[in-house]
Design a protein around this motif. Structure first.
Motif, mmCIF file in Angstrom:
data_model
loop_
_atom_site.group_PDB
_atom_site.id
_atom_site.type_symbol
_atom_site.label_atom_id
_atom_site.label_comp_id
_atom_site.label_asym_id
_atom_site.label_seq_id
_atom_site.Cartn_x
_atom_site.Cartn_y
_atom_site.Cartn_z
ATOM 1 N N ARG A 138 0.816 -1.183 -0.025
ATOM 2 C CA ARG A 138 -0.055 -0.162 0.048
ATOM 3 C C ARG A 138 0.959 1.249 0.132
ATOM 4 O O ARG A 138 1.649 1.234 0.881
ATOM 5 N N HIS A 177 -5.768 -8.530 1.527
ATOM 6 C CA HIS A 177 -5.519 -9.025 2.692
ATOM 7 C C HIS A 177 -6.841 -9.110 3.838
ATOM 8 O O HIS A 177 -7.727 -8.418 3.253
ATOM 9 N N HIS A 233 -7.570 -8.183 8.109
ATOM 10 C CA HIS A 233 -7.058 -7.921 9.309
ATOM 11 C C HIS A 233 -7.970 -7.836 10.616
ATOM 12 O O HIS A 233 -9.169 -7.404 10.091
ATOM 13 N N HIS A 262 -9.917 -7.549 1.431
ATOM 14 C CA HIS A 262 -10.154 -6.387 0.741
ATOM 15 C C HIS A 262 -8.783 -6.252 -0.363
ATOM 16 O O HIS A 262 -7.663 -6.595 0.129
ATOM 17 N N HIS A 279 -7.502 -3.521 -3.319
ATOM 18 C CA HIS A 279 -7.710 -2.285 -4.426
ATOM 19 C C HIS A 279 -7.164 -2.523 -5.685
ATOM 20 O O HIS A 279 -5.935 -2.813 -5.893
ATOM 21 N N ASP A 308 -7.671 6.626 4.526
ATOM 22 C CA ASP A 308 -7.746 5.384 5.189
ATOM 23 C C ASP A 308 -7.727 5.841 6.860
ATOM 24 O O ASP A 308 -7.174 6.540 7.335
HETATM 25 O O1 GTQ Z 1 -5.761 -0.305 2.158
HETATM 26 O O2 GTQ Z 1 -5.968 -2.356 3.351
HETATM 27 O O3 GTQ Z 1 -3.803 2.773 5.380
HETATM 28 O O4 GTQ Z 1 -4.536 -2.462 5.553
HETATM 29 C C1 GTQ Z 1 -3.409 0.786 6.669
HETATM 30 C C2 GTQ Z 1 -3.392 -0.442 6.491
HETATM 31 C C3 GTQ Z 1 -4.661 0.872 4.492
HETATM 32 C C4 GTQ Z 1 -5.508 -1.049 3.306
HETATM 33 C C5 GTQ Z 1 -3.900 1.538 5.484
HETATM 34 C C6 GTQ Z 1 -4.019 -1.124 5.432
HETATM 35 C C7 GTQ Z 1 -4.718 -0.522 4.361
#
Ligand code: GTQ
Ligand code: FE2
Length: 347
Positions: free
Chosen positions: A68, A104, A106, A145, A147, A159
């Protein structure tokens, strides 16, 4: 406290037994009001955007390297943790055309609030949601998820996550998706009910039917409300409500959007929840404990818990719109939410 030799000996004895006497507490440190390390701060859009553009040149998004391209807001009162508050993390993410930020999941809950660009989408548990400016998209805890960007200009969004709170509970889990691209489920309308992937190990994925709040629905609601009185402390404010629970957008995070009419000046109050605001439109000034924070479109600022604050729209012709995230659901859940207004002190 003056410690006698006898007490010192007792303390030493107890230390060796992994116990401790309450008489060692420093009474002067007992406080009647909440005290926080979180400092009020404002981050300028120009600096954030420039940082993202510089990162765009040097960081490419790919499985195996950087998953990311994200820049976090670090609170000056807690530099060592690199978090925005003791409970929340607000970051900005930029994705380039053609990039895929791999799937991924979480235990931290997240949302995206879309700022600019066209053609990117996020896939949450099979729901493909095409992002547009002003949309809010939820990624509940433990939801897969990914992107991806099919457009031709960089896409930027906020985010919001509950990382430091989940850290404090010591229940962080993270799992990469190992089967390549996350499949898009057919026939799912993101605005209607869908089934989640079901239990994984002992952890049930919460069932969330609705993940995508579109600006084209939100904005007309705000405008309709602007004909009414609004709230004295928040102006014309709308909470993004979770249709399953009827409560906050996510169990740990609340999201709001508020409109300040031209020259509108809200009343001051303070509360035990912390708020992070992003100026989505317009310009204004927020007084935080009597210090003015002047914001323009794109700026982000934090109001720490128990800080007096009031908002002013500096324009007498244009509306101003603030998007905000709050840890209020956590405080409310445990009976710790407390609010004070000038006319109505809580104690
Ligand atoms: O886009 O999945 O800013 O997992 C921090 C952890 C974004 C993301 C973040 C993440 C994501
Ligand atoms: Fe994530």
């Amino acid at each position: 406290m003056q410690v006698s030799k006898e007490i010192e000996e007792l303390n030493d004895l107890l230390r060796g037994r992994w116990v401790s006497g309450l008489w060692n507490l420093d009474h002067a440190e007992r406080q009647s009001d909440p005290k926080t390390r979180v400092k009020p701060h404002l981050w300028r859009w120009q600096e954030i955007y420039d940082s993202l553009l510089q990162a765009r040149e040097k960081i490419s998004v790919d499985r195996g390297t950087v998953e990311r391209r994200v820049i976090r807001l670090v609170n000056p009162g807690m530099a060592e943790t690199e978090m925005t508050s003791h409970t929340m993390l607000l970051s900005f993410q930029l994705i380039q055309p053609g990039e895929v930020a791999p799937a991924h999941r979480h235990t931290m809950a997240a949302f995206r609030f879309i700022l600019q660009g066209r053609g990117a989408y996020t896939n949450v548990d099979g729901q493909k949601m095409v992002m547009e400016d002003g949309d809010l998209i939820l990624t509940p805890q433990w939801a897969w998820h990914e992107h991806a960007h099919e457009g031709d200009e960089p896409m930027v969004w906020i985010d919001g996550l509950d990382v430091p709170f989940i850290q404090s509970l010591q229940v962080i889990s993270f799992q990469p998706y190992r089967q390549g691209r996350l499949p898009v489920s057919e026939g799912i309308d993101p605005g209607s009910y869908y089934g989640m992937t079901g239990p994984v190990g002992e952890m049930d994925a919460p069932s969330m039917p609705f993940l995508h709040y579109r600006w084209r629905d939100t904005y007309p609601s705000l405008q309709r409300l602007a004909h009414g009185n609004g709230n004295p402390y928040d102006g014309v404010a709308l909470e993004y409500v979770n249709p399953v629970s009827g409560g906050s957008a996510l169990p740990t995070l609340g999201c709001w959007t508020q409109l300040l009419r031209p020259s509108e000046h809200t009343k001051a109050h303070r509360h035990t929840s912390t708020s992070i605001y992003h100026a989505f439109r317009g310009s204004g000034t927020t007084m935080i404990n009597s210090v003015p924070f002047h914001w323009e479109k794109g700026d982000t600022f934090i109001v720490p818990l128990w800080s007096w604050h009031e908002h002013l729209n500096r324009s007498n012709t244009e509306e101003a719109i603030l998007f905000s995230m709050h840890d209020l659901p956590i405080l409310k859940a445990f009976g710790l939410y407390r609010e004070e207004t000038e006319s109505n002190p809580s104690t």
